[in-house]
Design an enzyme around this catalytic site. Structure first.
Site, PDB file in Angstrom:
ATOM      1  N   LYS A 111       0.860  -1.194  -0.152  1.00 54.41           N
ATOM      2  CA  LYS A 111       0.017  -0.057  -0.017  1.00 54.41           C
ATOM      3  C   LYS A 111       0.893   1.325   0.135  1.00 54.41           C
ATOM      4  CE  LYS A 111      -4.354  -1.668   1.342  1.00 54.41           C
ATOM      5  NZ  LYS A 111      -5.741  -1.638   2.408  1.00 54.41           N
ATOM      6  N   LYS A 194      -4.811  -8.903  -6.460  1.00 56.27           N
ATOM      7  CA  LYS A 194      -5.725  -9.104  -5.762  1.00 56.27           C
ATOM      8  C   LYS A 194      -6.976  -8.285  -6.327  1.00 56.27           C
ATOM      9  CE  LYS A 194      -6.167  -7.402  -1.742  1.00 56.27           C
ATOM     10  NZ  LYS A 194      -6.877  -6.940  -0.064  1.00 56.27           N
ATOM     11  N   LYS A 197     -10.278  -2.424  -3.800  1.00 51.72           N
ATOM     12  CA  LYS A 197     -11.430  -1.468  -3.823  1.00 51.72           C
ATOM     13  C   LYS A 197     -10.602  -0.395  -4.409  1.00 51.72           C
ATOM     14  CE  LYS A 197     -13.445  -2.395   0.656  1.00 51.72           C
ATOM     15  NZ  LYS A 197     -12.696  -2.353   2.126  1.00 51.72           N
TER      16      LYS A 197
END
Ligand code: AQP
Length: 332
Positions: A111, A194, A197
């Protein structure tokens, strides 16, 4: 008694991965276990969220849980920031957990990316808050997608270190429950990353508010490879897109991946996709319309969160008092 705790971030774009990796399994688990389901809004703000959107997304998560079949009367549904014990215990765990442990967390690396120096301290310490969420209720089992396994190992390390630092057997050692055939749902545009969102491509994910036309469009456009579908699970190796779509089919139909291979082996993707579209629409459309209905009544969703938060606080408060006593913090 087993206590199930799990959480989901109100960061918008709830997708098939959140549904199959988490919510759908929660619906099964609630049948014979006591469950606490948390909308982890404090986790969400580790990355900046527009305040209005955060409120809206928090209600959306509650609507998704209820529309999927979670019983808000029997189980606890609440938002994290309303129970102050989460933040208090997270601070104590910031002092128990080690920087070296957090440095190993792959989710932070993914992230924060190359912009690590500019990531929030909250994003780095995220797993300590997650450990606090679970251990505040002495949770024993945590149903999550495979991506959360490493964070749960850290939760175990924190519990063990706390117990050993204070010479007490206080926190249980939690077990991850990684259930179903789609524990890691991958992007529809890239079978190696993956479903998420925050992926900038809308086509990468089916969301829980997509209508049947959108579901159908996204699955039709999903990336494939040139070969027909394989007859057995072993032959899925090296074929991430086929693996992903077949695993989604298995999870949505509550069957095993090998049965899906037996049924569709030899068919071209185009034929299989039509079946997958029908199945996804049949499962997701009723949830989607119920979500829309629930979202039209935000006051009711707020009431559910308020009642849930009171119930959660009633469990958390005495535990937090005990923890403070163990640590040596004077309180009431
Ligand atoms: N792709 C996935 N496959 C299976 N399970 C998944 N989960 C998330 N993505 C997948 C599971 O959903 C639960 C809630 O996740 P979350 O919303 O708290 O956090 P997340 O992992 O950060 O979600 P995203 O979609 O991956 O968000 P971004 O884009 O911000 O990184 C968890 O149980 C998780 O395992």
């Amino acid at each position: 008694m087993d206590i199930i705790f799990s959480g989901i971030q109100p960061t918008g774009n709830l997708h098939l991965g959140n549904y199959l990796g988490a919510i759908r399994n929660w619906v099964q688990l609630q049948k014979d276990k006591f469950c606490i389901f948390c909308v982890v809004d404090l986790h969400a703000i580790t990355v900046w969220q527009a305040p209005d959107k955060l409120r809206q997304h928090t209600r959306e998560v509650v609507a998704a849980m209820i529309a999927s079949g979670i019983d808000s009367e029997k189980q606890i549904i609440f938002n994290q920031s309303r129970v102050s014990g989460h933040a208090e215990l997270a601070w104590i765990f910031n002092c128990v957990s080690r920087i070296g442990w957090l440095n190993r967390m792959t989710q932070f690396k993914e992230k924060a990316g190359r912009n690590r120096e500019n990531a929030s301290v909250g994003l780095f310490a995220y797993p300590n808050l997650m450990a606090a969420d679970i251990l505040l209720y002495k949770g024993t089992q945590v149903p999550v997608g495979a991506d959360q396994k490493q964070h749960l190992e850290l939760t175990r390390d924190i519990a063990q270190k706390f117990n050993s630092d204070f010479g007490i057997d206080f926190f249980p050692i939690v077990e991850p429950l990684i259930l179903g055939e789609a524990t890691r749902v991958m992007s529809l545009r890239d079978g190696m990353s993956k479903m998420s969102k925050s992926d900038p491509s809308e086509l990468s994910r089916v969301t829980m508010v997509d209508d049947s036309d959108l579901i159908s469009k996204k699955i039709r456009k999903a990336k494939t490879d040139p070969n027909p579908l394989p007859h057995d699970v072993r032959s899925l190796e090296g074929r991430p897109e086929a693996q992903n779509l077949m695993a989604i089919f298995a999870a949505l139909s509550d069957t095993k991946l090998e049965i899906v291979c037996e049924r569709f082996g030899g068919l071209p993707f185009s034929k299989f996709k039509e079946e997958l579209i029908d199945l996804a629409v049949a499962v997701l459309s009723p949830i989607q319309s119920e979500m829309v209905r629930l979202l039209n009544d935000p006051a009711e969703l707020d009431r559910i969160l308020s009642v849930g938060s009171e119930r959660a606080n009633a469990l958390a408060y005495p535990t937090m008092q005990e923890i403070k006593k163990i640590v040596g913090l004077l309180s009431e």
